[in-house]
Scaffold this active site. Structure first.
Site, short mmCIF file in Angstrom:
data_model
loop_
_atom_site.label_atom_id
_atom_site.label_comp_id
_atom_site.label_asym_id
_atom_site.label_seq_id
_atom_site.Cartn_x
_atom_site.Cartn_y
_atom_site.Cartn_z
CG ASP A 8 -1.70 1.19 1.46
OD1 ASP A 8 -2.37 1.61 0.50
OD2 ASP A 8 -1.67 1.74 2.57
CG ASP A 10 -1.61 7.75 0.60
OD1 ASP A 10 -0.69 8.57 0.51
OD2 ASP A 10 -2.47 7.60 -0.29
CG ASP A 168 -2.17 2.09 6.54
OD1 ASP A 168 -2.32 1.83 5.33
OD2 ASP A 168 -2.65 3.10 7.09
#
Length: 219
Positions: A8, A10, A168
């Site tokens: 991922d 961001d 995240d």
């Protein structure tokens, strides 16, 4: 044995929250709407730019025409701000270098629009930093639908079982599971360990060095 890691963007590779919040609040201020604080934006990020804008707008501004106009304005502000405060998280460049040295194939898959995902990845990690970089595109369903992960694995010439997805958020962990990949949840990003665990993370890591420890050299 892992042969590839897909990341991922961001909250995983890049600490980009401040620039996202600044662009969003500029768009809101232009319309005389209340600003969102950084913690509010933190909880809004993850489902793509359009959904981010919807969540930032008051409920009485959710008609399609208003959302479209606000999305265009947000993108315009973000275009000029995405490298103002955004930086790789501590230890990420070193992690990526070590993974390459071990022969691990690398890719990025983000729900951020493709028009931002590619230049941001190239700016912070180099044009050749990742073999595959995929942002959100109109013709591909966004995470947690597995389409982008399966596309990336095919491009890298590996099976989903030979990949892990590093992210995240709960959406990232669902994405990994839907794709038949291990899900490595990072606790330094925009969500907490409880969300990652509840969403099916295979592993939880607190530092980039712990990601490296999960990888062995492909045969």
């Amino acid at each position: 044995m892992l042969k590839a890691l897909l990341f991922d963007l961001d909250g995983t590779l890049l600490d980009s929250l401040a620039d996202i919040a600044a662009a969003m609040n500029c768009m809101l201020a232009e319309r005389g709407l209340p600003a969102c604080d950084t913690d509010e934006i933190r909880r809004m990020v993850g489902d793509g730019m359009r959904q981010l804008v919807v969540r930032a707008l008051p409920e009485d501004r959710h008609d399609e025409a208003t959302v479209d106009a606000c999305l265009d304005a947000y993108r315009t502000h973000y275009e000029t701000r995405w490298k103002t405060a955004t930086r790789p998280y501590e230890g990420i460049p070193e992690l990526l270098d070590a993974l390459r040295q071990r022969g691990i194939r690398l890719g990025v898959i983000s729900n951020k629009a493709h028009r931002f995902t590619v230049p941001m990845t190239e700016h912070f990690f180099g044009r050749d930093g990742f073999e595959v970089v995929l942002g959100q595109r109109d013709d591909v369903l966004r995470k947690p639908d597995p389409a982008a992960a399966l596309e990336a694995a095919a491009r890298l010439g590996v099976t989903p079982a030979e990949c892990a997805y590093v992210g995240d958020s709960g959406i990232d962990m669902e994405f990994a599971a839907n794709s038949g990949m291990a899900g490595i949840g990072v606790t330094w990003g925009l969500r907490d360990a409880a969300e990652l665990r509840t969403s099916g993370a295979t592993h939880l890591v607190d530092t980039p060095a712990q990601v490296l420890a999960l990888c062995t050299t492909p045969s």
